[in-house]
Design a protein around this motif. Sequence first.
Motif, PDB file in Angstrom:
ATOM      1  N   PHE A  82      41.415  80.437 -23.139  1.00  0.00           N
ATOM      2  CA  PHE A  82      40.856  79.567 -22.101  1.00  0.00           C
ATOM      3  C   PHE A  82      39.353  79.371 -22.318  1.00  0.00           C
ATOM      4  O   PHE A  82      38.816  78.277 -22.107  1.00  0.00           O
ATOM      5  CB  PHE A  82      41.061  80.160 -20.695  1.00  0.00           C
ATOM      6  CG  PHE A  82      42.497  80.399 -20.309  1.00  0.00           C
ATOM      7  CD1 PHE A  82      43.515  79.579 -20.794  1.00  0.00           C
ATOM      8  CD2 PHE A  82      42.842  81.441 -19.455  1.00  0.00           C
ATOM      9  CE1 PHE A  82      44.847  79.808 -20.447  1.00  0.00           C
ATOM     10  CE2 PHE A  82      44.171  81.677 -19.098  1.00  0.00           C
ATOM     11  CZ  PHE A  82      45.170  80.858 -19.592  1.00  0.00           C
ATOM     12  N   GLU A  83      38.680  80.427 -22.740  1.00  0.00           N
ATOM     13  CA  GLU A  83      37.233  80.314 -22.941  1.00  0.00           C
ATOM     14  C   GLU A  83      36.916  79.404 -24.129  1.00  0.00           C
ATOM     15  O   GLU A  83      35.954  78.627 -24.084  1.00  0.00           O
ATOM     16  CB  GLU A  83      36.620  81.710 -23.131  1.00  0.00           C
ATOM     17  CG  GLU A  83      36.594  82.478 -21.815  1.00  0.00           C
ATOM     18  CD  GLU A  83      35.999  83.871 -21.914  1.00  0.00           C
ATOM     19  OE1 GLU A  83      36.038  84.460 -23.004  1.00  0.00           O
ATOM     20  OE2 GLU A  83      35.514  84.359 -20.875  1.00  0.00           O
ATOM     21  N   LEU A  84      37.731  79.468 -25.174  1.00  0.00           N
ATOM     22  CA  LEU A  84      37.517  78.566 -26.317  1.00  0.00           C
ATOM     23  C   LEU A  84      37.642  77.112 -25.859  1.00  0.00           C
ATOM     24  O   LEU A  84      36.840  76.254 -26.238  1.00  0.00           O
ATOM     25  CB  LEU A  84      38.529  78.840 -27.434  1.00  0.00           C
ATOM     26  CG  LEU A  84      38.417  80.171 -28.159  1.00  0.00           C
ATOM     27  CD1 LEU A  84      39.453  80.251 -29.280  1.00  0.00           C
ATOM     28  CD2 LEU A  84      37.026  80.359 -28.745  1.00  0.00           C
ATOM     29  N   ASP A 113      27.423  82.474 -22.479  1.00  0.00           N
ATOM     30  CA  ASP A 113      28.143  83.525 -21.721  1.00  0.00           C
ATOM     31  C   ASP A 113      29.561  83.674 -22.262  1.00  0.00           C
ATOM     32  O   ASP A 113      30.045  84.780 -22.504  1.00  0.00           O
ATOM     33  CB  ASP A 113      28.288  83.148 -20.233  1.00  0.00           C
ATOM     34  CG  ASP A 113      26.987  83.256 -19.445  1.00  0.00           C
ATOM     35  OD1 ASP A 113      26.007  83.793 -19.981  1.00  0.00           O
ATOM     36  OD2 ASP A 113      26.971  82.788 -18.285  1.00  0.00           O
ATOM     37  N   GLU A 114      30.239  82.521 -22.418  1.00  0.00           N
ATOM     38  CA  GLU A 114      31.650  82.570 -22.831  1.00  0.00           C
ATOM     39  C   GLU A 114      31.795  83.114 -24.250  1.00  0.00           C
ATOM     40  O   GLU A 114      32.785  83.779 -24.561  1.00  0.00           O
ATOM     41  CB  GLU A 114      32.319  81.191 -22.708  1.00  0.00           C
ATOM     42  CG  GLU A 114      32.336  80.607 -21.292  1.00  0.00           C
ATOM     43  CD  GLU A 114      33.126  81.416 -20.260  1.00  0.00           C
ATOM     44  OE1 GLU A 114      33.432  82.598 -20.507  1.00  0.00           O
ATOM     45  OE2 GLU A 114      33.424  80.858 -19.191  1.00  0.00           O
ATOM     46  N   CYS A 115      30.816  82.832 -25.094  1.00  0.00           N
ATOM     47  CA  CYS A 115      30.836  83.413 -26.456  1.00  0.00           C
ATOM     48  C   CYS A 115      30.837  84.934 -26.359  1.00  0.00           C
ATOM     49  O   CYS A 115      31.646  85.600 -27.015  1.00  0.00           O
ATOM     50  CB  CYS A 115      29.590  82.992 -27.241  1.00  0.00           C
ATOM     51  SG  CYS A 115      29.772  81.449 -28.103  1.00  0.00           S
ATOM     52  N   ARG A 116      29.944  85.466 -25.530  1.00  0.00           N
ATOM     53  CA  ARG A 116      29.880  86.938 -25.399  1.00  0.00           C
ATOM     54  C   ARG A 116      31.178  87.474 -24.790  1.00  0.00           C
ATOM     55  O   ARG A 116      31.689  88.513 -25.199  1.00  0.00           O
ATOM     56  CB  ARG A 116      28.685  87.365 -24.522  1.00  0.00           C
ATOM     57  CG  ARG A 116      27.324  87.078 -25.124  1.00  0.00           C
ATOM     58  CD  ARG A 116      26.219  87.832 -24.367  1.00  0.00           C
ATOM     59  NE  ARG A 116      26.256  87.626 -22.931  1.00  0.00           N
ATOM     60  CZ  ARG A 116      25.738  86.568 -22.294  1.00  0.00           C
ATOM     61  NH1 ARG A 116      25.136  85.627 -22.981  1.00  0.00           N
ATOM     62  NH2 ARG A 116      25.831  86.459 -20.986  1.00  0.00           N
ATOM     63  N   HIS A 117      31.707  86.735 -23.790  1.00  0.00           N
ATOM     64  CA  HIS A 117      32.950  87.206 -23.159  1.00  0.00           C
ATOM     65  C   HIS A 117      34.100  87.263 -24.162  1.00  0.00           C
ATOM     66  O   HIS A 117      34.896  88.198 -24.151  1.00  0.00           O
ATOM     67  CB  HIS A 117      33.376  86.278 -22.007  1.00  0.00           C
ATOM     68  CG  HIS A 117      32.418  86.282 -20.857  1.00  0.00           C
ATOM     69  ND1 HIS A 117      32.496  85.386 -19.828  1.00  0.00           N
ATOM     70  CD2 HIS A 117      31.360  87.079 -20.596  1.00  0.00           C
ATOM     71  CE1 HIS A 117      31.522  85.638 -18.969  1.00  0.00           C
ATOM     72  NE2 HIS A 117      30.823  86.650 -19.412  1.00  0.00           N
ATOM     73  N   SER A 118      34.193  86.226 -24.985  1.00  0.00           N
ATOM     74  CA  SER A 118      35.316  86.182 -25.930  1.00  0.00           C
ATOM     75  C   SER A 118      35.239  87.336 -26.922  1.00  0.00           C
ATOM     76  O   SER A 118      36.258  87.938 -27.265  1.00  0.00           O
ATOM     77  CB  SER A 118      35.360  84.837 -26.666  1.00  0.00           C
ATOM     78  OG  SER A 118      35.770  83.826 -25.765  1.00  0.00           O
ATOM     79  N   ILE A 189      31.695  93.203 -15.806  1.00  0.00           N
ATOM     80  CA  ILE A 189      30.800  92.273 -16.512  1.00  0.00           C
ATOM     81  C   ILE A 189      31.305  90.841 -16.339  1.00  0.00           C
ATOM     82  O   ILE A 189      30.546  89.922 -16.033  1.00  0.00           O
ATOM     83  CB  ILE A 189      30.717  92.642 -18.014  1.00  0.00           C
ATOM     84  CG1 ILE A 189      29.961  93.948 -18.179  1.00  0.00           C
ATOM     85  CG2 ILE A 189      30.090  91.518 -18.825  1.00  0.00           C
ATOM     86  CD1 ILE A 189      29.874  94.461 -19.607  1.00  0.00           C
ATOM     87  N   HIS A 190      32.610  90.679 -16.506  1.00  0.00           N
ATOM     88  CA  HIS A 190      33.164  89.322 -16.441  1.00  0.00           C
ATOM     89  C   HIS A 190      33.023  88.732 -15.043  1.00  0.00           C
ATOM     90  O   HIS A 190      32.587  87.594 -14.879  1.00  0.00           O
ATOM     91  CB  HIS A 190      34.619  89.308 -16.909  1.00  0.00           C
ATOM     92  CG  HIS A 190      35.056  87.949 -17.348  1.00  0.00           C
ATOM     93  ND1 HIS A 190      36.041  87.244 -16.718  1.00  0.00           N
ATOM     94  CD2 HIS A 190      34.587  87.136 -18.330  1.00  0.00           C
ATOM     95  CE1 HIS A 190      36.168  86.068 -17.310  1.00  0.00           C
ATOM     96  NE2 HIS A 190      35.307  85.979 -18.288  1.00  0.00           N
ATOM     97  N   VAL A 191      33.356  89.527 -14.034  1.00  0.00           N
ATOM     98  CA  VAL A 191      33.277  89.045 -12.645  1.00  0.00           C
ATOM     99  C   VAL A 191      31.848  88.614 -12.310  1.00  0.00           C
ATOM    100  O   VAL A 191      31.626  87.546 -11.733  1.00  0.00           O
ATOM    101  CB  VAL A 191      33.775  90.152 -11.673  1.00  0.00           C
ATOM    102  CG1 VAL A 191      33.309  89.904 -10.253  1.00  0.00           C
ATOM    103  CG2 VAL A 191      35.304  90.252 -11.736  1.00  0.00           C
ATOM    104  N   GLU A 193      29.382  87.562 -14.231  1.00  0.00           N
ATOM    105  CA  GLU A 193      28.903  86.342 -14.893  1.00  0.00           C
ATOM    106  C   GLU A 193      29.729  85.117 -14.536  1.00  0.00           C
ATOM    107  O   GLU A 193      29.215  83.998 -14.539  1.00  0.00           O
ATOM    108  CB  GLU A 193      28.854  86.571 -16.417  1.00  0.00           C
ATOM    109  CG  GLU A 193      27.908  87.711 -16.741  1.00  0.00           C
ATOM    110  CD  GLU A 193      27.489  87.801 -18.192  1.00  0.00           C
ATOM    111  OE1 GLU A 193      26.479  88.457 -18.451  1.00  0.00           O
ATOM    112  OE2 GLU A 193      28.168  87.241 -19.073  1.00  0.00           O
ATOM    113  N   GLU A 194      31.016  85.344 -14.221  1.00  0.00           N
ATOM    114  CA  GLU A 194      31.868  84.196 -13.874  1.00  0.00           C
ATOM    115  C   GLU A 194      31.484  83.576 -12.536  1.00  0.00           C
ATOM    116  O   GLU A 194      31.754  82.403 -12.290  1.00  0.00           O
ATOM    117  CB  GLU A 194      33.344  84.603 -13.833  1.00  0.00           C
ATOM    118  CG  GLU A 194      33.966  84.820 -15.191  1.00  0.00           C
ATOM    119  CD  GLU A 194      33.922  83.602 -16.087  1.00  0.00           C
ATOM    120  OE1 GLU A 194      34.185  82.482 -15.622  1.00  0.00           O
ATOM    121  OE2 GLU A 194      33.598  83.770 -17.272  1.00  0.00           O
ATOM    122  N   ALA A 195      30.863  84.354 -11.661  1.00  0.00           N
ATOM    123  CA  ALA A 195      30.507  83.817 -10.337  1.00  0.00           C
ATOM    124  C   ALA A 195      29.632  82.569 -10.503  1.00  0.00           C
ATOM    125  O   ALA A 195      29.774  81.587  -9.770  1.00  0.00           O
ATOM    126  CB  ALA A 195      29.798  84.884  -9.515  1.00  0.00           C
TER     127      ALA A 195
HETATM  128 FE   FE2 Z   1      34.297  84.185 -19.294  1.00  0.00          FE
END
Ligand code: FE2
Length: 299
Positions: A82-84, A113-118, A189-191, A193-195
């Motif tokens: 989903f992040e990709l 952000d999404e790069c780091r999350h993935s 961490i995800h919660v 940054e996703e806010a």
């Molecule tokens: Fe994310």
Amino acid sequence: MKPMDSEREKVADRLLNSSAKKFYDPEVDIDWSAPIPPDRPFEIERRCSLYGTHLWDGLSTQQRLDLGRHEVASIAGNGIFFELLLMKVLLNEIYDGDPTTRHVQYALTEIADECRHSVMFARYVERTGAPAYGPPRIVHRLGRVLPVIGYGPALYGAVLVAEEVLDRLQRESMADETVQPLLRMVNRIHVLEEARHVTFARAEVLRRMPRLSRPEVAYQRWLLALVGFAITRSLINPRVYRVVGLDPREAQRAALANPNFHETLRWAGERIMAFLAGAGLVGAPGMHWWYRSFLIAKR
Ligand SMILES: [Fe+2]
Ligand SMILES: [Fe+2]
């Protein structure tokens, strides 16, 4: 600053400030070498897709732990997928944008952000010993065309369904002290940054809705419902059931008929579905897919 879009710029400016103040680098902030206690669950039992079924009753304590570990790895693997897609969507969006605007700068920040999350989810899956479960092949293929055929509020609506459904599951898991410490940290961490992403995408949905013609509203509702269905169907890759010796097809059938699993998905989607309905994005001709996604219960 573009005066006609100043509200959009204000939101983006606020989010840029917040991103600068509070963000994580999972490479540094997570101790990836910490031991994984063998008796702690990765998944809260009642959130397991088979919880309460006859197949669940036949599993030993160890098998239940193993299935939970693989289900959460499947959810994390789909999180990467989903992040990709989101990164592709955001890149398309800003391709023609003005980089001196705050909203383009925020979109770039969200991509970072999404790069780091993935990478974080990938490291997490690696650490659990589960394989890199992705979405079903058909969804993987559809994912290629979504950034091309999708536009308007449905695109951000779809992003929100993925982000907020995962968010609710992750909030519950990070608050549960019995859950594996590594997973709780990943979720925390995800919660956090996703806010910001949720604020940005919700504002985009509301900004774009009034610009749609009536036929476009119908198309947007249909597209969003279809993608919502694809999202919930992808979360648990049926191959996870093999780890406890179950036939993937039979187990998937049991999960899709399991009222506990329906309720988990409805609960996870409760907040975002109320928002999307309020924005006018939930309705005909999409209801068939919403009911099948279990994000809305059929009365
Ligand atoms: Fe994310
Ligand atoms: Fe996000």
